[in-house]
Scaffold this active site. Structure first.
Site, PDB file in Angstrom:
ATOM      1  N   LYS A  43     -30.159 -42.451 107.774  1.00 18.67           N
ATOM      2  CA  LYS A  43     -30.220 -42.330 106.311  1.00 18.67           C
ATOM      3  C   LYS A  43     -30.081 -43.706 105.673  1.00 18.67           C
ATOM      4  O   LYS A  43     -29.638 -44.660 106.329  1.00 18.67           O
ATOM      5  CB  LYS A  43     -29.119 -41.381 105.830  1.00 18.67           C
ATOM      6  CG  LYS A  43     -27.700 -41.844 106.140  1.00 18.67           C
ATOM      7  CD  LYS A  43     -26.676 -40.727 105.921  1.00 18.67           C
ATOM      8  CE  LYS A  43     -25.262 -41.202 106.219  1.00 18.67           C
ATOM      9  NZ  LYS A  43     -24.301 -40.077 106.186  1.00 18.67           N
ATOM     10  N   TYR A 265     -17.845 -69.964  88.025  1.00 21.61           N
ATOM     11  CA  TYR A 265     -17.590 -69.199  86.800  1.00 21.61           C
ATOM     12  C   TYR A 265     -16.105 -68.852  86.665  1.00 21.61           C
ATOM     13  O   TYR A 265     -15.440 -68.515  87.644  1.00 21.61           O
ATOM     14  CB  TYR A 265     -18.360 -67.887  86.827  1.00 21.61           C
ATOM     15  CG  TYR A 265     -19.839 -68.029  86.580  1.00 21.61           C
ATOM     16  CD1 TYR A 265     -20.323 -68.553  85.382  1.00 21.61           C
ATOM     17  CD2 TYR A 265     -20.751 -67.624  87.544  1.00 21.61           C
ATOM     18  CE1 TYR A 265     -21.686 -68.660  85.163  1.00 21.61           C
ATOM     19  CE2 TYR A 265     -22.116 -67.733  87.325  1.00 21.61           C
ATOM     20  CZ  TYR A 265     -22.576 -68.254  86.123  1.00 21.61           C
ATOM     21  OH  TYR A 265     -23.924 -68.368  85.906  1.00 21.61           O
TER      22      TYR A 265
HETATM   23  C1  PLP Z   1     -23.529 -40.142 107.366  1.00 23.04           C
HETATM   24  C2  PLP Z   1     -23.233 -38.920 108.152  1.00 23.04           C
HETATM   25  C3  PLP Z   1     -23.090 -38.988 109.546  1.00 23.04           C
HETATM   26  C4  PLP Z   1     -22.995 -40.298 110.286  1.00 23.04           C
HETATM   27  O1  PLP Z   1     -21.709 -40.836 110.040  1.00 23.04           O
HETATM   28  P1  PLP Z   1     -21.190 -42.196 110.689  1.00 23.04           P
HETATM   29  O2  PLP Z   1     -19.774 -42.246 110.274  1.00 23.04           O
HETATM   30  O3  PLP Z   1     -22.019 -43.270 110.097  1.00 23.04           O
HETATM   31  O4  PLP Z   1     -21.384 -42.089 112.161  1.00 23.04           O
HETATM   32  C5  PLP Z   1     -22.968 -37.793 110.245  1.00 23.04           C
HETATM   33  N1  PLP Z   1     -22.963 -36.598 109.591  1.00 23.04           N
HETATM   34  C6  PLP Z   1     -23.057 -36.509 108.256  1.00 23.04           C
HETATM   35  C7  PLP Z   1     -23.000 -35.178 107.601  1.00 23.04           C
HETATM   36  C8  PLP Z   1     -23.173 -37.660 107.486  1.00 23.04           C
HETATM   37  O5  PLP Z   1     -23.249 -37.570 106.154  1.00 23.04           O
END
Ligand code: PLP
Length: 374
Positions: A43, A265
């Protein structure tokens, strides 16, 4: 997408080791053990690292199951991997069920409404796989225990369930009692569904950190994301994963400061001794979080150098007074993320987690994908 920025002109080099991503996936698969499967969570453009390069590398390593958050990520991935199983965590929101079918995406059904809409689609088009999500303690997505108990077999009619899943809230804290509570809740929910439908169901529970909680948490399919990309899934212990990311920022000017003055800044850093300040062409517009002003560190030739003053949109300033002077010059690079200062170290300095550092990585970098150290 990143513009094709030539390395010679680049303000920063982002090197991504896809061989290390594949090695990390194999390590996690082996940890899950025989008879279990290991997905790849890609993702958010593979946590900011570029799904177009990462997903095919995972597929080549043997990964068959991929997880994305939203439907458009699924459609992008379908073009890259015509054969893969693609699971979409957010599920279908009203009106886009047909798009799931067209692109052969497997939705996670998170609510009674999503289940009803998918059942209607299956009645029109024939059985189409879905994943059922049981909430065991996030209060975010998934059926509540009450919604689960209200399910009747006909609610899932014509929906082949590829998996039943849930998600851990505190997997990165091995000692947190929440883990065992969620595990018990998930086992109970899974058992009730199996009884309701009169058949065994495949299950998925563990994210990266969850895999390290031990075999009780593994079920049939692991869903690691961040550990694939080199972030430590076991905070507080040595990182078992291979590093994936190196970010080198270009030094564009080195300034000798020999009279008392301030840097950047807000004049938040005061120079009180003869100093050398190196200005690097990376700023908050590149995902170098502004919070890192006067807090972050970089590394030049293995020497640690602090960020002094605020982070600007396009620049940061490093105090290089104490390192051998030939190392810091215009055109040279400072490691912002690298072997001496990894993603987790930078995240700690920024008061955040490796996930946010990676998914914030900007678009003005020259990105190169390598297999092993270049
Ligand atoms: C993002 C996500 C994962 C992966 O999680 P990590 O901590 O990056 O391994 C797995 N299951 C769900 C439902 C997620 O939202």
């Amino acid at each position: 997408m990143t513009p094709d920025l030539p390395a010679a002109r680049a303000s920063a080099l982002l090197t991504i080791d896809v061989g290390a991503v594949a090695a990390n996936w194999r390590q996690l698969r082996d940890r899950l053990g025989p008879g279990k499967e290991c997905a790849g969570v890609v993702k958010a453009d593979a946590y900011g690292l570029g799904i177009a390069a990462i997903a095919p590398a995972l597929a080549q390593a043997g990964c068959r199951h991929f997880v994305v958050a939203i439907i458009d990520e699924g459609i992008t991935l379908r073009k890259l991997l015509p054969e893969a199983e693609i699971i979409v965590l957010g599920g279908p929101w009203p009106g886009c069920e047909e798009d799931f079918a067209e692109h052969r995406l497997i939705p996670v059904l998170n609510s009674p409404e999503q289940i009803a809409a998918w059942r209607a689609l299956c009645a029109r088009r024939g059985p189409l796989s879905a994943v059922l999500h049981l909430d065991t303690g996030m209060a975010r997505l998934g059926l509540t225990p009450a919604e689960r108990d209200a399910l009747r077999p006909e609610d899932l009619k014509n929906i082949p369930l590829a998996l039943v899943m849930s998600h851990l809230a505190c997997a990165d804290e091995a000692g947190n009692e929440m883990n065992a509570r969620q595990l018990a809740e998930f086992r109970e929910g899974l058992a009730r569904l199996q009884k309701l439908l009169g058949r065994p169901l495949r299950a998925s529970f563990a994210n990266s950190s969850g895999i390290f909680l031990g075999p009780d948490y593994h079920f049939d399919l692991g869903r690691p994301g961040v550990a694939l990309y080199g972030v430590n899934p076991c905070p507080g212990s040595a990182n078992p994963m291979a590093p994936v990311v190196r970010l080198q920022g270009r030094i564009i000017q080195v300034r000798d400061v020999d009279s008392p003055q301030t840097v950047g800044y807000g004049a938040t850093h005061r120079v009180t001794r003869r100093s050398r300040i190196a200005t690097v062409a990376v700023g908050y517009a590149d995902g170098y979080l502004r919070y890192l002003g006067n807090k972050g560190c970089a590394s030049i030739g293995g020497f640690r150098v602090p960020v002094v003053g605020r982070v600007s949109m396009d620049l940061i300033t490093l105090d290089v007074t104490d390192i051998p002077s030939p190392l810091a010059h215009a055109g040279a690079f400072a490691d912002l993320i690298g072997p001496d200062h990894d993603v987790d170290a930078l995240a700690t300095e920024a008061g955040t987690i490796g996930y946010e550092i990676l998914t914030s990585l900007g678009n003005r970098y020259h990105r190169r994908y390598v297999v092993g150290t270049p």
